[in-house]
Design a protein around this motif. Structure first.
Motif, PDB file in Angstrom:
ATOM      1  N   LYS A  83       4.177  -0.330   3.831  1.00  0.00           N
ATOM      2  CA  LYS A  83       4.723   0.981   4.206  1.00  0.00           C
ATOM      3  C   LYS A  83       3.595   2.007   4.192  1.00  0.00           C
ATOM      4  O   LYS A  83       2.933   2.212   3.175  1.00  0.00           O
ATOM      5  CB  LYS A  83       5.840   1.385   3.237  1.00  0.00           C
ATOM      6  N   GLY A  84       3.365   2.627   5.331  1.00  0.00           N
ATOM      7  CA  GLY A  84       2.298   3.612   5.449  1.00  0.00           C
ATOM      8  C   GLY A  84       0.926   3.009   5.684  1.00  0.00           C
ATOM      9  O   GLY A  84      -0.073   3.739   5.696  1.00  0.00           O
ATOM     10  N   GLY A 133       2.003  -5.412  -6.000  1.00  0.00           N
ATOM     11  CA  GLY A 133       1.301  -4.708  -7.063  1.00  0.00           C
ATOM     12  C   GLY A 133       0.732  -3.381  -6.649  1.00  0.00           C
ATOM     13  O   GLY A 133       0.331  -2.581  -7.504  1.00  0.00           O
ATOM     14  N   LEU A 134       0.678  -3.125  -5.334  1.00  0.00           N
ATOM     15  CA  LEU A 134       0.005  -1.929  -4.842  1.00  0.00           C
ATOM     16  C   LEU A 134       0.776  -1.360  -3.664  1.00  0.00           C
ATOM     17  O   LEU A 134       1.341  -2.109  -2.855  1.00  0.00           O
ATOM     18  CB  LEU A 134      -1.431  -2.297  -4.403  1.00  0.00           C
ATOM     19  N   HIS A 135       0.794  -0.043  -3.576  1.00  0.00           N
ATOM     20  CA  HIS A 135       1.428   0.619  -2.437  1.00  0.00           C
ATOM     21  C   HIS A 135       0.777   1.988  -2.255  1.00  0.00           C
ATOM     22  O   HIS A 135      -0.081   2.412  -3.032  1.00  0.00           O
ATOM     23  CB  HIS A 135       2.937   0.759  -2.663  1.00  0.00           C
ATOM     24  N   GLY A 136       1.168   2.661  -1.197  1.00  0.00           N
ATOM     25  CA  GLY A 136       0.653   4.013  -0.966  1.00  0.00           C
ATOM     26  C   GLY A 136      -0.837   4.059  -0.706  1.00  0.00           C
ATOM     27  O   GLY A 136      -1.509   5.036  -1.055  1.00  0.00           O
ATOM     28  N   VAL A 137      -1.391   3.015  -0.083  1.00  0.00           N
ATOM     29  CA  VAL A 137      -2.830   2.990   0.196  1.00  0.00           C
ATOM     30  C   VAL A 137      -3.132   3.937   1.348  1.00  0.00           C
ATOM     31  O   VAL A 137      -2.491   3.874   2.405  1.00  0.00           O
ATOM     32  CB  VAL A 137      -3.304   1.568   0.525  1.00  0.00           C
ATOM     33  N   ALA A 138      -4.096   4.822   1.164  1.00  0.00           N
ATOM     34  CA  ALA A 138      -4.472   5.783   2.207  1.00  0.00           C
ATOM     35  C   ALA A 138      -5.994   5.890   2.249  1.00  0.00           C
ATOM     36  O   ALA A 138      -6.601   6.540   1.395  1.00  0.00           O
ATOM     37  CB  ALA A 138      -3.839   7.144   1.940  1.00  0.00           C
ATOM     38  N   CYS A 139      -6.596   5.218   3.226  1.00  0.00           N
ATOM     39  CA  CYS A 139      -8.052   5.233   3.376  1.00  0.00           C
ATOM     40  C   CYS A 139      -8.452   6.110   4.557  1.00  0.00           C
ATOM     41  O   CYS A 139      -7.700   6.245   5.533  1.00  0.00           O
ATOM     42  CB  CYS A 139      -8.591   3.823   3.595  1.00  0.00           C
ATOM     43  N   THR A 170      12.477  -1.958  -8.253  1.00  0.00           N
ATOM     44  CA  THR A 170      12.485  -2.002  -6.786  1.00  0.00           C
ATOM     45  C   THR A 170      11.089  -1.761  -6.276  1.00  0.00           C
ATOM     46  O   THR A 170      10.515  -0.696  -6.505  1.00  0.00           O
ATOM     47  CB  THR A 170      13.435  -0.940  -6.210  1.00  0.00           C
ATOM     48  N   ARG A 171      10.549  -2.756  -5.587  1.00  0.00           N
ATOM     49  CA  ARG A 171       9.195  -2.636  -5.071  1.00  0.00           C
ATOM     50  C   ARG A 171       9.198  -2.847  -3.567  1.00  0.00           C
ATOM     51  O   ARG A 171       9.757  -3.819  -3.064  1.00  0.00           O
ATOM     52  CB  ARG A 171       8.271  -3.647  -5.734  1.00  0.00           C
ATOM     53  N   CYS A 172       8.570  -1.920  -2.848  1.00  0.00           N
ATOM     54  CA  CYS A 172       8.420  -1.982  -1.397  1.00  0.00           C
ATOM     55  C   CYS A 172       9.764  -2.162  -0.693  1.00  0.00           C
ATOM     56  O   CYS A 172       9.953  -3.111   0.081  1.00  0.00           O
ATOM     57  CB  CYS A 172       7.468  -3.112  -1.014  1.00  0.00           C
ATOM     58  N   PRO A 173      10.742  -1.280  -0.940  1.00  0.00           N
ATOM     59  CA  PRO A 173      12.049  -1.417  -0.279  1.00  0.00           C
ATOM     60  C   PRO A 173      11.911  -1.272   1.239  1.00  0.00           C
ATOM     61  O   PRO A 173      11.309  -0.332   1.743  1.00  0.00           O
ATOM     62  CB  PRO A 173      12.863  -0.269  -0.879  1.00  0.00           C
ATOM     63  N   GLY A 174      12.424  -2.236   1.966  1.00  0.00           N
ATOM     64  CA  GLY A 174      12.372  -2.201   3.423  1.00  0.00           C
ATOM     65  C   GLY A 174      11.020  -2.542   4.000  1.00  0.00           C
ATOM     66  O   GLY A 174      10.846  -2.499   5.223  1.00  0.00           O
ATOM     67  N   GLY A 175      10.069  -2.880   3.149  1.00  0.00           N
ATOM     68  CA  GLY A 175       8.729  -3.191   3.624  1.00  0.00           C
ATOM     69  C   GLY A 175       8.433  -4.673   3.540  1.00  0.00           C
ATOM     70  O   GLY A 175       9.289  -5.496   3.217  1.00  0.00           O
TER      71      GLY A 175
END
Length: 809
Positions: free
Chosen positions: A239-240, A298-304, A325-330
């Motif tokens: 996601k994102g 283990g990781l989300h919201g990565v923005a490089c 709940t991890r990565c819902p819909g992803g």
């Protein structure tokens, strides 16, 4: 003056400060991975906020006191650095900062085990030695530790026993120093000081194919992104996720670029687990997939931004341990990378059409022990030159690495860590954003003679794809992991076997490829007999006729007999062996001196008896009317520099040197240089050779001491930073041109022509000059090292006016 050596950052990821930068490579050592894990928290930080600090850290020798971060309770709050002079970047007096005050360590009871711990604190993999009695000069301030006793396995020097902090009866004349192995722990920052703190961070990244795991050729270029955290491998929520993120991941994995991937296909596949059945023909995906697969994110919201050298430099968020709940819909992130030209063939991808290539490369690496590392050299006005390390940072280094077909930079090296270049320094203060397609697109300053010297040459270590070639070769029987009989793995799946290599024609070039494949650097020796090393239970010879150019990545790429093994000398005692080394010498001839000192002498025959005995005259001299008459000699001086990272030593020991009674000296190498006069088409019309009757340090650079002297049967060699001068007025320092007709020619001098001694670079061993001879006088001009010119400049050199007809113009 040598710049302060780069030292690594904190083994863990603190909030972004100059003195504790995050990981800069895709993998961490076992030492760093074993650090105690702190309670997991969610944190996020801006790559734009960190970038200025990164640039500062890579351009300064050591951070200012204002960059020190506040320590948590229980933290030792220690900082480490190497100091003293003279020294190399990986050695020096050990200094520790505690409670804001720098101090030293007493050498009482100091051991190699303590040096191992301190070198790891400083960001090196291990220690190779230690020094006592203030070898690098006495320090100042407190002596923090005395009677230091370590087992060598401690994660911090604070875990070793001692008399206690600040309790010492020593003086600074007893300060201890360490000599570390010149190999960094992955994930260091180019600073002379590191902080010791522990935080959660991304330790390693890999691509895992969703289908065909274990059957796809290496390197893996497409698959699910997985990160290694202290509790194991985890996936990343898509996601994102952006193309900038993929660009950073591919760079970490050794690939210069990325491409779009069919995410819909992977979303369907990753909902299921693949059956372990071979795929025959075209089978629908639904028939290949069964039972739902469980994901662990283990990781989300990565923005490089896309210019980062490592994922840790991006804004990231870790899931909490109690997140239900991890990565819902992803779904897991999938990335597809584009390999560089060096690795295209192994992946089965089509090579780039020639029409798309932009002519000759304008950037290259020299002097590196491993692929993807070396001194940065750039092409300007047809001549290759180096880059000054002022303001040299990971952004500029990453641009170089991607331009050459590798990933992002793992290290931005300063202080001529990859050896000093020779000739021009073209660029200084290169400032790249990381988005440029070439180093020449970055802003830079032109250099002047006063601005920079070659002891400030910039270098890089790039991230490389994992190819697994090191798993197909091994050494056995040696005293250390750097030497032994070479064993290779052959056969297909289910029929793999280990075997030996026939020693026929095995030499330095083949040994260089073997050591490179093993990941052990350069070859000191290529051995054709290995009877003194136990072969164990491996006795079958599975490869013969191996011939390499020295540039291959593995022995499989060298020519060799296919299935029929042919070996002139049978038996395990005549199989190939190597002795590898992380450093090597690099000899270059001072071409300008040849041009300045060349002249013709008509020397009477009665003065040439010794020269004739050593075969330094043309063959026609045998039929001359001795001792009457003369020979016409082209004489010149040769000044041979060692600009590598190890001393140049003769292959043979003193016990096997040959005494020459006529000249009254020993020869340590039968042929050290070849001197040739060539026609424009390469035909040899006159030749000479020089035996190394005296390899010694004639002169050295400032602050470099002479080590080798021939007097009194002394040790022979050329120290790093020194040169050996063969004057024009000594015997055999000439070419006999008595039989050469007037015309235009090429004067060629080749050092170490038979590759008897290993060097880091053989392409710069030849020197060429234009040569015009009218029968009475000679003009030598345009002398240059063989690889100093561009391809176009070399073509012009070989076809200057008059050479096509071989007439004087």
């Amino acid at each position: 003056m040598m710049l302060p050596p780069p030292l690594p950052p904190s083994p863990t990821l603190p909030p972004p400060t100059l003195s504790s930068l995050p990981l800069l490579s895709p993998s961490l050592s076992a030492f760093q991975a074993s650090l105690a894990m702190q309670p997991i928290t969610v944190w996020q930080w801006s790559a734009w906020g960190l970038l200025p600090c990164l640039l500062c850290s890579l351009s300064l020798g050591s951070p200012s006191p204002s960059t020190v971060t506040e320590k948590k309770a229980g933290s030792q709050g220690l900082r480490f650095r190497l100091a003293g002079f003279p020294r190399k970047p990986y050695e020096g007096r050990v200094e520790i900062q505690r409670a804001g005050e720098w101090g030293t360590i007493c050498d009482d009871d100091f051991t190699l085990q303590a040096a191992h711990v301190l070198c790891r604190e400083l960001g090196f993999t291990e220690a190779t030695g230690w020094t006592h009695s203030a070898k690098y000069g006495p320090g100042t301030g407190r002596i923090w530790l005395d009677n230091l006793s370590c087992s060598g396995t401690e994660q911090s020097v604070a875990e070793c026993t001692s008399r206690g902090w600040g309790n010492s009866d020593c003086t600074h004349d007893e300060d201890a120093g360490v000599i570390c192995k010149d190999q960094r722990l992955p994930g260091f920052s180019d600073s002379n000081v590191i902080e010791v703190e522990h935080h959660l961070q991304v330790e390693e990244v890999r691509l895992r194919p969703a289908v065909g795991w274990g059957r796809r050729p290496l390197p893996v270029t497409e698959g699910l992104v997985e990160i290694k955290l202290p509790d194991g491998w985890s996936q990343v929520c898509d996601k994102g996720w952006s193309a900038h993120n993929s660009h950073v991941v591919c760079g970490m994995l050794g690939f210069p670029g990325e491409k779009r991937v069919n995410t819909a296909f992977y979303r369907q596949i990753t909902k299921f687990k693949v059956k372990p059945k071979p795929r025959v023909g075209r089978v629908p995906v639904k028939r290949l997939l069964a039972q739902r697969q469980q994901h662990f994110f283990g990781l989300h919201g990565v923005a490089c931004v896309g210019t980062e050298a490592h994922l840790s430099l991006c804004s990231v968020e870790f899931y909490r341990a109690n997140d239900t709940t991890r990565c819902p819909g992803g779904a897991p992130v999938v990335v597809s990378c584009v390999p560089g030209p060096l690795y295209t063939a192994s992946t089965g991808q089509k090579k780039q059409p020639q029409s798309k290539l932009q002519g000759e490369a304008r950037v290259r690496l020299k002097g590196g022990a491993h692929p993807g590392e070396g001194r940065v050299e750039v092409l300007k006005a047809g001549t290759w030159g180096t880059v000054c390390d002022r303001k040299w940072d990971l952004q500029a280094a990453s641009v170089v690495c991607r331009e050459l077909g590798f990933g992002t930079a793992r290290e931005a090296l300063t202080g001529a860590r990859m050896g000093q270049g020779m000739g021009a320094i073209h660029l200084s203060e290169v400032r790249c954003s990381g988005q440029e397609p070439s180093l020449w697109k970055c802003p830079y300053k032109n250099i002047t003679a006063e601005d920079c010297s070659h002891n400030q040459d910039a270098g890089v270590r790039c991230n490389l794809p994992y190819t697994g070639v090191e798993t197909k070769i091994r050494l056995s029987g040696g005293r250390s992991r750097y030497e032994g009989r070479v064993e290779v793995q052959t056969g297909g799946p289910g029929h793999l076997r280990w075997g030996l290599i026939c020693g026929d024609d095995w030499g330095t070039l083949e040994a260089m490829v073997a050591c490179r494949q093993l990941g052990l650097g350069y070859a000191n020796h290529g051995l054709q007999e290995t009877w003194y090393w136990d072969s164990g239970n491996i006795t079958e010879v599975v490869m013969s006729g191996v011939r390499c150019t020295g540039t291959e990545l593995s022995l499989d790429q060298c020519t060799h007999h296919s299935s029929h093994i042919t070996c002139k000398r049978t038996g395990t005692r005549f199989t190939a062996g190597v002795i590898c080394s992380e450093t090597a010498s690099d000899l270059l001839l001072h071409s300008a001196l040849v041009q300045e000192t060349a002249y013709i002498e008509d020397r009477p025959l009665h003065m040439l008896y010794c020269a004739a005995e050593e075969n330094c005259l043309a063959s026609s001299a045998r039929s001359a009317n001795w001792p009457y008459g003369h020979r016409r000699l082209l004489r010149f001086s040769s000044q041979i520099h060692n600009l590598g990272r190890a001393d140049f030593r003769p292959k043979a020991g003193r016990h096997s040197w040959v005494w020459h009674e006529c000249h009254g000296h020993y020869h340590s190498m039968d042929i050290f240089t070849h001197y040739d006069i060539l026609t424009p088409n390469g035909t040899k019309v006159a030749e000479g050779h020089k035996a190394s009757f005296c390899l010694e340090d004639t002169e050295c650079q400032e602050d470099v001491s002479k080590r080798y002297e021939c007097a009194n049967f002394g040790e022979q060699g050329i120290t790093v930073g020194c040169w050996d001068l063969y004057r024009h007025d000594i015997d055999c320092q000439w070419i006999d041109i008595t039989d050469v007709k007037p015309g235009n020619y090429i004067l060629q001098v080749v050092i170490n022509p038979n590759f008897e001694v290993a060097e880091s670079d053989f392409t710069n061993n030849a020197m060429k000059c234009n040569c015009k001879y009218d029968g009475h006088r000679i003009w030598v001009h345009n002398c240059h090292i063989g690889d100093a010119f561009s391809e176009e400049a070399n073509r012009r050199f070989e076809r200057y006016p008059g050479q096509t007809s071989n007439q004087i113009v």
